[in-house]
Enzyme design. Structure first.
Site, PDB file in Angstrom:
ATOM      1  N   HIS A  88       0.816  -1.220   0.000  1.00 50.88           N
ATOM      2  CA  HIS A  88       0.000   0.000   0.000  1.00 50.88           C
ATOM      3  C   HIS A  88       0.849   1.269   0.000  1.00 50.88           C
ATOM      4  CE1 HIS A  88       0.146  -0.084   4.542  1.00 50.88           C
ATOM      5  NE2 HIS A  88       0.080   1.212   4.387  1.00 50.88           N
ATOM      6  N   ASP A 224       1.025  -7.704   2.371  1.00 45.41           N
ATOM      7  CA  ASP A 224       1.135  -6.283   2.049  1.00 45.41           C
ATOM      8  C   ASP A 224       2.603  -5.844   1.885  1.00 45.41           C
ATOM      9  OD1 ASP A 224       0.813  -3.571   1.777  1.00 45.41           O
ATOM     10  OD2 ASP A 224      -0.572  -3.347   3.460  1.00 45.41           O
ATOM     11  N   SER A 655       4.006   2.187   8.460  1.00 44.83           N
ATOM     12  CA  SER A 655       3.804   1.174   7.440  1.00 44.83           C
ATOM     13  C   SER A 655       5.084   0.981   6.672  1.00 44.83           C
ATOM     14  CB  SER A 655       2.714   1.604   6.482  1.00 44.83           C
ATOM     15  OG  SER A 655       1.501   1.169   6.984  1.00 44.83           O
TER      16      SER A 655
HETATM   17  N1  ARG Z   1      -4.574   0.474   7.595  1.00 51.68           N
HETATM   18  C1  ARG Z   1      -3.279   0.495   6.990  1.00 51.68           C
HETATM   19  C2  ARG Z   1      -2.634   1.872   7.159  1.00 51.68           C
HETATM   20  O1  ARG Z   1      -3.167   2.689   7.853  1.00 51.68           O
HETATM   21  C3  ARG Z   1      -3.298   0.019   5.586  1.00 51.68           C
HETATM   22  C4  ARG Z   1      -3.968   0.907   4.595  1.00 51.68           C
HETATM   23  C5  ARG Z   1      -3.952   0.475   3.166  1.00 51.68           C
HETATM   24  N2  ARG Z   1      -4.997  -0.475   2.837  1.00 51.68           N
HETATM   25  C6  ARG Z   1      -6.280  -0.167   2.501  1.00 51.68           C
HETATM   26  N3  ARG Z   1      -7.109  -1.138   2.224  1.00 51.68           N
HETATM   27  N4  ARG Z   1      -6.740   1.045   2.418  1.00 51.68           N
HETATM   28  O2  ARG Z   1      -1.984   2.435   6.313  1.00 51.68           O
HETATM   29  N1  ASP Z   2      -1.207   1.343   7.964  1.00 52.07           N
HETATM   30  C1  ASP Z   2      -0.512   2.443   8.600  1.00 52.07           C
HETATM   31  C2  ASP Z   2       0.483   3.142   7.687  1.00 52.07           C
HETATM   32  O1  ASP Z   2       0.303   3.200   6.498  1.00 52.07           O
HETATM   33  C3  ASP Z   2       0.111   2.002   9.862  1.00 52.07           C
HETATM   34  C4  ASP Z   2      -0.798   2.189  11.022  1.00 52.07           C
HETATM   35  O2  ASP Z   2      -1.547   3.172  11.044  1.00 52.07           O
HETATM   36  O3  ASP Z   2      -0.721   1.375  11.931  1.00 52.07           O
HETATM   37  O4  ASP Z   2       1.423   3.764   8.114  1.00 52.07           O
END
Ligand code: ARG
Ligand code: ASP
Length: 737
Positions: A88, A224, A655
């Site tokens: 991502h 990921d 991330s």
């Molecule tokens: N929750 C994760 C973060 O905050 C992954 C986000 C990317 N994935 C998604 N399905 N939007 O970045």
């Molecule tokens: N998924 C998040 C990021 O892209 C990480 C998190 O918020 O825990 O940095």
């Protein structure tokens, strides 16, 4: 006896709040680990010394960590500059190399050699060379009674002086950041490499498996990750993209552990957490979780439903909108989890307890008289700010953050500003560029969607916002169409020249004076000019005073906390600078009667498999590998480990950060947090806050067995450290007070 009576309240206090003293909480500065954390980390099982993590004199772990594209983290995993980060994090670049005919998002991509790697213009990675305390220089001339706005002038002056003083090479930069809300300052000497190329990515069905339904969720089965490479000049220095650049030779790269993880193992996460607000008072947390989040959530609910409807119906729109959908959905879901988590763990009561304990201590000590009014003053300012903060959120969510129409306006605005600020020649050059790129500029937009979004968000704003903060211009426009929101949007879009590439090209042929007239009479231009004017003068003018008060009060409150609670270990809030978090591999108990295990396996992918589904489809090759148990050397007891969770304190920006074992090897790749614990940004609670990591062995398995890209594995250094003894098995679950 007397002594005992004196320390007794402290013991009680210690027990009451002990969850805030130990455990996974904290994002620590790497150059201070030696004095603050080394012992603690070693007691938890770490076999390294602090200087193996951060050293200026020799290669250390920090030399393998990069700030990736400004918003994520990445790490070097070979001596040829190979970078591992999240799928991502590289998503925008993977998308930019995708077309309907050759869709890298869908099919994945694995470069056969250096010459087929894909350049990613605009992507850069930054290394931290050295960190220096510059607090006394930055506070030069600043007195206690100075307010933030006065301070800022002096900060700028002091910073300019400092930048002249700090020694660095010509290809390095210096960045200065405030910590503990302006009570400390550090300088970071950095090196930024601008030639970064895509090496490999799994298809979305692996890299984004479970997509938004599974986002923020444990148990998780997302691979990921993606792979990039840093390139440098002939002499291994930062350079702009050039075909002749060479793979970068790092000072350190992370070996990858093949030994896997077990419950209780020491873990650390090393990266660039973006922003946290751990020391807010109760009122500060309440405003975020009970006032602002619900509005943002409501608007995004609507926006996402509209996008989803179109994306499901068209492959083209799915490609166009997948990246912005993911971004919008990500915060939306996080806010939901955050507000619920605070509620579920009685976070507000817990903050209140801290506020009360603080108040009690300062009330009892004359020397702290100056701190007595802090909490009530903060509360007063927060309450006055509330309607204004809310209005800002309404307008920004409705018209700026979730619609690409705003980007069209911003581009025009920049062009107009170029004429005013930099003269006709620059203006004309940029205008030609814009016309040339017009088709590309609209490449990810579908006006039907944008129109529907504006109509829907306008309805929410109209109904939600208080009359005195209702923008007059918008009110007039709505009156013209009898509050028919669709008609309002229709009118805005159909008579604008900013909404199609052809119209922009045509507009840009006009002589400047006519161009200006045409732009200024465009309905989208007028709308956004009025909106910005209203936000600035109708809202921000009042809000600024309060926001500055709050910022002053928070700086003093932070300094006071450090003084009033000497027994607590305070770490600075995240601010996109390099930090170390550490904890253990451990599951948790999200609700009564439910216990989450720390590890997931490929079996879970097959459990979730929904043939043809856009989120839960599984690639036939992966199904084959699974059914034949063809896992190569990457399996554990015949099963393929996939992801694991731990008590490492992380946030957005982390991330792509490596999860590192007791010896300094990579064991996983951080990519998310569990939904129950997303409140960790304002209220960390070790009983339910967990970070989620892809198991390193799954990454290797996908590259090797799924993609057949063994040549990439050959670049890496796989190691087989002895498994750590199970002595540290006791989980550190301490219930929140
Ligand atoms: N929750 C994760 C973060 O905050 C992954 C986000 C990317 N994935 C998604 N399905 N939007 O970045
Ligand atoms: N998924 C998040 C990021 O892209 C990480 C998190 O918020 O825990 O940095």
């Amino acid at each position: 006896m007397k002594r005992l009576i004196l320390v007794f309240p402290f013991i009680i206090f210690f027990i009451l709040f002990s969850n805030l003293l130990f455990g996974g909480e904290g994002m620590w500065l790497p150059h201070l680990l030696k004095s603050l954390n080394e012992k603690d980390m070693q007691a938890m099982g770490m076999k390294m010394k602090a200087e193996d993590i951060y050293s200026v004199n020799k290669g250390s772990l920090k030399d393998a960590i990069v700030h990736f594209g400004g918003g994520c983290t990445g790490e070097i995993i070979s001596d040829k500059g190979l970078i591992l980060t999240n799928h991502h994090c590289g998503y925008g670049y993977i998308q930019s190399h995708s077309t309907v005919e050759k869709n890298l998002m869908k099919e994945g991509f694995w470069s056969k050699g250096n010459d087929t790697e894909l350049p990613c213009m605009g992507l850069s990675v930054t290394f931290i060379v050295r960190i220096e305390d510059v607090t006394s220089d930055m506070l030069q001339g600043i007195t206690d009674d100075m307010k933030d706005n006065q301070r800022r002038l002096l900060y700028d002056q002091n910073q300019n002086e400092l930048l002249k003083k700090i020694s660095k090479e010509s290809y390095q930069d210096v960045m200065i950041r405030g910590f503990y809300h302006g009570n400390q300052f550090y300088a970071f000497v950095t090196e930024t490499y601008k030639d970064v190329r895509l090496v490999g990515t799994p298809p979305e069905s692996i890299g984004k498996f479970g997509a938004d339904t599974d986002n923020w969720i444990w148990p998780r089965h997302t691979g990921d990750f993606s792979l990039f490479r840093v390139y440098a000049s002939e002499n291994n220095l930062p350079a702009e993209y050039s075909k002749s650049n060479k793979p970068f030779k790092p000072r350190h790269f992370l070996p990858i552990s093949m030994s896997g993880v077990a419950q209780g193992d020491f873990t650390m996460v090393f990266g660039f957490p973006g922003r946290t607000n751990e020391y807010l008072t109760e009122e500060g947390v309440r405003q975020i979780t009970e006032v602002q989040n619900p509005v943002r959530i409501e608007i995004r609910d609507k926006v996402l439903k509209i996008m989803d409807k179109y994306m499901r119906a068209s492959e083209k729109i799915k490609i166009q909108y997948s990246s912005s959908y993911a971004g919008i959905a990500n915060s939306w879901k996080k806010w939901i989890g955050e507000s619920q988590g605070v509620k579920f763990t009685n976070g507000l009561e817990r903050k209140e307890k801290w506020d009360m304990e603080f108040q009690k201590r300062v009330d009892q000590n004359l020397a702290w008289e100056k701190y007595r009014k802090l909490i009530p003053e903060l509360k007063k300012n927060y309450i006055q700010l509330e309607p204004l903060a809310l209005a800002k959120d309404y307008y920004a969510e409705a018209y700026q953050r979730n619609t690409q129409l705003y980007n069209c306006y911003i581009r025009m605005k920049r062009l107009a500003d170029a004429y005013e600020g930099r003269g006709e020649a620059v203006y004309l050059q940029r205008r030609t560029e814009m016309s040339e790129q017009a088709a590309q500029m609209f490449g990810n937009m579908d006006m039907r969607i944008e129109k529907e979004i504006i109509a829907a968000t306008t309805e929410i704003v109209r109904k939600g916002i208080s009359t005195e903060l209702w923008m007059p211009y918008l009110k007039d426009r709505l009156n013209e169409v009898n509050s028919d929101y669709i008609a309002f949007a229709e009118k805005l879009f159909s008579s604008s020249q900013f909404t199609s590439p052809e119209a922009i090209v045509k507009l840009n042929l006009l002589p400047y004076a006519d161009w200006k007239l045409a732009v200024q009479s465009d309905p989208v231009w007028k709308f956004y000019e009025e909106l910005n004017y209203f936000i600035n003068y109708g809202i921000q003018a009042q809000a600024t005073v309060l926001e500055e008060n709050i910022s002053d009060l928070r700086r003093i409150h932070m300094a006071a906390l450090l003084e009033v609670f000497p027994e607590r270990r305070f770490y600075p809030d995240a601010n996109s600078t390099l930090r170390v978090s550490y904890g253990k591999v451990e599951g948790f108990k999200p609700r009564d009667g439910i216990q989450y295990q720390a590890q997931t396996y490929l079996d879970g992918v097959m459990e979730k498999y929904v043939p043809g589904d856009y989120e839960f489809d599984v690639h036939p090759k992966l199904i084959k590998l699974y059914s034949e148990k063809d896992y190569g050397r990457y399996a554990e007891n015949g099963k393929m480990p996939l992801a694991f969770i731990g008590s490492n304190h992380t946030t957005g920006g982390n991330s792509g950060s490596p999860a590192i074992d007791a010896h300094g090897n990579l064991i996983g790749l951080n990519f998310d947090r569990v939904w129950e614990g997303t409140m960790s940004d304002v209220n960390y609670d070790v009983s339910i806050c967990r970070n989620i990591m892809v198991d390193a062995r799954y990454i290797l398995f996908i590259v090797d067995k799924f993609a057949g890209a063994g040549h990439i594995i050959n670049e890496m250094k796989l190691v087989y450290p002895k498994k750590t003894s199970k002595k540290n098995k006791t989980p550190m679950l301490i219930k929140a007070s």
